[in-house]
Design a protein around this motif. Structure first.
Motif, PDB file in Angstrom:
ATOM      1  N   UNK A 141       5.846   7.858   9.915  1.00  0.00           N
ATOM      2  CA  UNK A 141       5.248   7.103  11.017  1.00  0.00           C
ATOM      3  C   UNK A 141       6.381   6.731  11.969  1.00  0.00           C
ATOM      4  N   UNK A 142       6.071   6.748  13.278  1.00  0.00           N
ATOM      5  CA  UNK A 142       7.088   6.298  14.241  1.00  0.00           C
ATOM      6  C   UNK A 142       6.633   4.984  14.869  1.00  0.00           C
ATOM      7  N   UNK A 143       7.603   4.215  15.354  1.00  0.00           N
ATOM      8  CA  UNK A 143       7.275   2.923  15.958  1.00  0.00           C
ATOM      9  C   UNK A 143       6.268   3.106  17.095  1.00  0.00           C
ATOM     10  N   UNK A 144       6.362   4.217  17.817  1.00  0.00           N
ATOM     11  CA  UNK A 144       5.478   4.468  18.956  1.00  0.00           C
ATOM     12  C   UNK A 144       4.019   4.633  18.564  1.00  0.00           C
ATOM     13  N   UNK A 145       3.771   4.870  17.281  1.00  0.00           N
ATOM     14  CA  UNK A 145       2.384   5.062  16.825  1.00  0.00           C
ATOM     15  C   UNK A 145       1.721   3.738  16.443  1.00  0.00           C
ATOM     16  N   UNK A 146       2.449   2.633  16.570  1.00  0.00           N
ATOM     17  CA  UNK A 146       1.930   1.335  16.123  1.00  0.00           C
ATOM     18  C   UNK A 146       1.605   0.480  17.357  1.00  0.00           C
ATOM     19  N   UNK A 147       0.385  -0.031  17.407  1.00  0.00           N
ATOM     20  CA  UNK A 147      -0.082  -0.781  18.584  1.00  0.00           C
ATOM     21  C   UNK A 147      -0.095  -2.279  18.292  1.00  0.00           C
ATOM     22  N   UNK A 148       0.474  -3.097  19.175  1.00  0.00           N
ATOM     23  CA  UNK A 148       0.345  -4.547  18.983  1.00  0.00           C
ATOM     24  C   UNK A 148      -1.122  -4.978  19.119  1.00  0.00           C
ATOM     25  N   UNK A 149      -1.574  -5.862  18.245  1.00  0.00           N
ATOM     26  CA  UNK A 149      -2.968  -6.333  18.317  1.00  0.00           C
ATOM     27  C   UNK A 149      -3.232  -7.005  19.669  1.00  0.00           C
ATOM     28  N   UNK A 150      -2.186  -7.610  20.241  1.00  0.00           N
ATOM     29  CA  UNK A 150      -2.333  -8.219  21.570  1.00  0.00           C
ATOM     30  C   UNK A 150      -2.821  -7.223  22.606  1.00  0.00           C
ATOM     31  N   UNK A 151      -2.446  -5.945  22.452  1.00  0.00           N
ATOM     32  CA  UNK A 151      -2.910  -4.932  23.412  1.00  0.00           C
ATOM     33  C   UNK A 151      -4.410  -4.701  23.282  1.00  0.00           C
TER      34      UNK A 151
ATOM     35  N   UNK B  21       0.835  -1.203   0.000  1.00  0.00           N
ATOM     36  CA  UNK B  21       0.000   0.000   0.000  1.00  0.00           C
ATOM     37  C   UNK B  21       0.872   1.256   0.000  1.00  0.00           C
ATOM     38  N   UNK B  22       0.282   2.332  -0.492  1.00  0.00           N
ATOM     39  CA  UNK B  22       1.016   3.600  -0.614  1.00  0.00           C
ATOM     40  C   UNK B  22       1.493   4.061   0.766  1.00  0.00           C
ATOM     41  N   UNK B  23       2.752   4.482   0.827  1.00  0.00           N
ATOM     42  CA  UNK B  23       3.351   4.900   2.103  1.00  0.00           C
ATOM     43  C   UNK B  23       2.502   5.974   2.785  1.00  0.00           C
ATOM     44  N   UNK B  24       2.003   6.928   2.009  1.00  0.00           N
ATOM     45  CA  UNK B  24       1.249   8.040   2.594  1.00  0.00           C
ATOM     46  C   UNK B  24      -0.007   7.550   3.307  1.00  0.00           C
ATOM     47  N   UNK B  25      -0.567   6.421   2.857  1.00  0.00           N
ATOM     48  CA  UNK B  25      -1.791   5.896   3.469  1.00  0.00           C
ATOM     49  C   UNK B  25      -1.552   5.540   4.942  1.00  0.00           C
ATOM     50  N   UNK B  26      -0.366   5.035   5.234  1.00  0.00           N
ATOM     51  CA  UNK B  26      -0.094   4.615   6.620  1.00  0.00           C
ATOM     52  C   UNK B  26      -0.146   5.800   7.578  1.00  0.00           C
ATOM     53  N   UNK B  27       0.255   6.966   7.075  1.00  0.00           N
ATOM     54  CA  UNK B  27       0.245   8.151   7.925  1.00  0.00           C
ATOM     55  C   UNK B  27      -1.187   8.607   8.221  1.00  0.00           C
ATOM     56  N   UNK B  28      -2.159   8.110   7.425  1.00  0.00           N
ATOM     57  CA  UNK B  28      -3.558   8.527   7.615  1.00  0.00           C
ATOM     58  C   UNK B  28      -4.367   7.502   8.405  1.00  0.00           C
ATOM     59  N   UNK B  29      -3.732   6.428   8.855  1.00  0.00           N
ATOM     60  CA  UNK B  29      -4.491   5.342   9.481  1.00  0.00           C
ATOM     61  C   UNK B  29      -4.086   5.169  10.943  1.00  0.00           C
ATOM     62  N   UNK B  30      -4.975   4.481  11.709  1.00  0.00           N
ATOM     63  CA  UNK B  30      -4.571   4.028  13.049  1.00  0.00           C
ATOM     64  C   UNK B  30      -3.929   2.662  12.859  1.00  0.00           C
ATOM     65  N   UNK B  31      -2.665   2.562  13.289  1.00  0.00           N
ATOM     66  CA  UNK B  31      -1.851   1.390  12.932  1.00  0.00           C
ATOM     67  C   UNK B  31      -1.770   0.360  14.047  1.00  0.00           C
ATOM     68  N   UNK B  32      -1.932  -0.905  13.641  1.00  0.00           N
ATOM     69  CA  UNK B  32      -1.795  -2.039  14.546  1.00  0.00           C
ATOM     70  C   UNK B  32      -0.868  -3.049  13.871  1.00  0.00           C
ATOM     71  N   UNK B  33      -0.312  -3.951  14.670  1.00  0.00           N
ATOM     72  CA  UNK B  33       0.561  -4.967  14.097  1.00  0.00           C
ATOM     73  C   UNK B  33       0.598  -6.180  15.013  1.00  0.00           C
ATOM     74  N   UNK B  34       1.263  -7.250  14.542  1.00  0.00           N
ATOM     75  CA  UNK B  34       1.507  -8.375  15.443  1.00  0.00           C
ATOM     76  C   UNK B  34       2.676  -8.033  16.361  1.00  0.00           C
TER      77      UNK B  34
END
Ligand code: NAD
Length: 319
Positions: A260-270, A227-240
């Protein structure tokens, strides 16, 4: 040591069991009781990749490693491109416990992670499922997504459009109408799963409507992008796992670009443990960066071993 050949796995691990196992390991990661070890992933040339994903789960008393990779020439030989085996060890003694065929397990655990993200992050009224990709994993993704929302139709796009009838057949099996669309047509979707081995973004920010949940599952290596890099800056980010997301996941490009910074990404486990509320409004776009962690492989392999032991299946060897 128990050997479970690939052919036994379908009878041992259901999609529901895979979802439970993956949810358990994501919760254990959020609780600080399980950790993934650094991923080894090496390019072998001609698109082939080989490596190791491993980890330790103290909550589940599981330790192991998945060895495997992606071999794009396999399909022409009649075998799937992803090939892997999972090895489990006793976390107390280090003794080998099992060697488990990892191909179906990989598809089940990857689809389970995506479906968990849809279950927890998509709007409840999501009715249109979009799939970008039509390879081996896409069918598993479609089946798993259909378990967690009452989708009324499926729309699909693939870089190789001749592969889309395979996806349409899976939709038909689920009783869902299927339509091939162009990428702007993805704006009709409430949930979009991306599952390709693409080296460059296909899905652009203006292909995604407000309120959509995206499960980006294909990017699991440095250099891939869906996906386009700019899209990530517009979303609420989660990850494994954040460490994998920013290095080998879909977020790698947005992080490298400083968007985007690592601090803006939430583990789905949370979200699963209630530490994070998940989606905050019906309008926001949520994005799950599913990079695939070793603990997922270990968790589903352990389920296979438990089911096999209960039924006396598999091959015991002395080690
Ligand atoms: P596959 O080889 O069966 O299918 C590949 C897919 O990518 C097809 O849809 C194909 O059309 C598309 N594709 C190929 N080249 C492309 C290009 N240049 N641009 C856009 N699309 C392109 O592979 P698969 O087993 O379905 O796996 C798909 C992806 O998912 C791979 O990248 C694989 O490494 C990844 N994967 C991730 C996880 C995870 O946990 N996140 C697990 C398994 C697989």
């Amino acid at each position: 040591m128990l050997i479970l050949p690939e052919a036994l796995i379908a009878d041992l691990v259901t999609p529901d069991a895979a979802m439970e196992a993956v949810a358990d390991c994501f919760r254990a990661m959020s609780d600080g009781k399980a950790r993934n070890f650094p991923v080894v992933r090496e390019a072998l040339g001609e698109g082939r990749q080989y490596g190791f994903k491993s980890g330790l789960d103290l909550a589940g008393a599981q330790m192991g490693v998945k060895a495997g990779g992606y071999f794009p020439g396999n399909a022409a030989k009649g075998i799937i491109n992803h090939q892997s085996s999972v090895f489990l060890f006793d976390p107390e003694t280090g003794r080998p416990v099992a060697m488990v065929g990892g191909n179906l397990l990989t598809a089940l655990r990857t689809a389970a992670a995506s479906a968990l993200s849809i279950d927890r992050l998509a709007r409840d009224d999501a009715r249109v499922l979009g799939i970008v990709g039509a390879g081996h994993q896409a069918a598993f993704q479609l089946r798993a997504a259909a378990r967690v929302r009452r989708f009324e139709r499926v729309i699909g796009w693939n870089y190789h459009p001749e592969m889309l009838p395979q996806l349409a057949a899976v939709a038909a099996e689920l009783g869902l109408p299927f339509e091939a669309v162009d990428l702007p047509g993805m704006r009709q979707a409430d949930v979009i799963v991306t599952i390709t081995s693409s080296p460059a973004a296909s899905l652009m920010a203006d292909h995604v409507a407000p309120g959509t949940h995206l499960a980006c599952m294909g990017t699991d290596t440095k250099g891939k992008q869906e996906v386009e890099t700019a899209l990530l800056a517009q979303t609420r980010l989660f990850t494994d796992e954040v460490a994998q997301s920013v290095t080998i996941g879909e977020a790698q490009h947005a992080v490298a670009a400083g968007l985007v910074s690592a601090g803006a990404i939430t583990p789905l486990g949370d979200v699963l443990t209630g530490r994070h509320p998940g989606r905050k409004s019906a309008k926001e776009i949520t994005l799950f960066d599913g990079t695939g962690v070793g603990l997922q492989d270990i968790a589903v392999a352990a389920r296979a071993v438990a089911a096999a032991q209960a039924r006396g299946l598999g091959i015991e060897v002395a080690v």
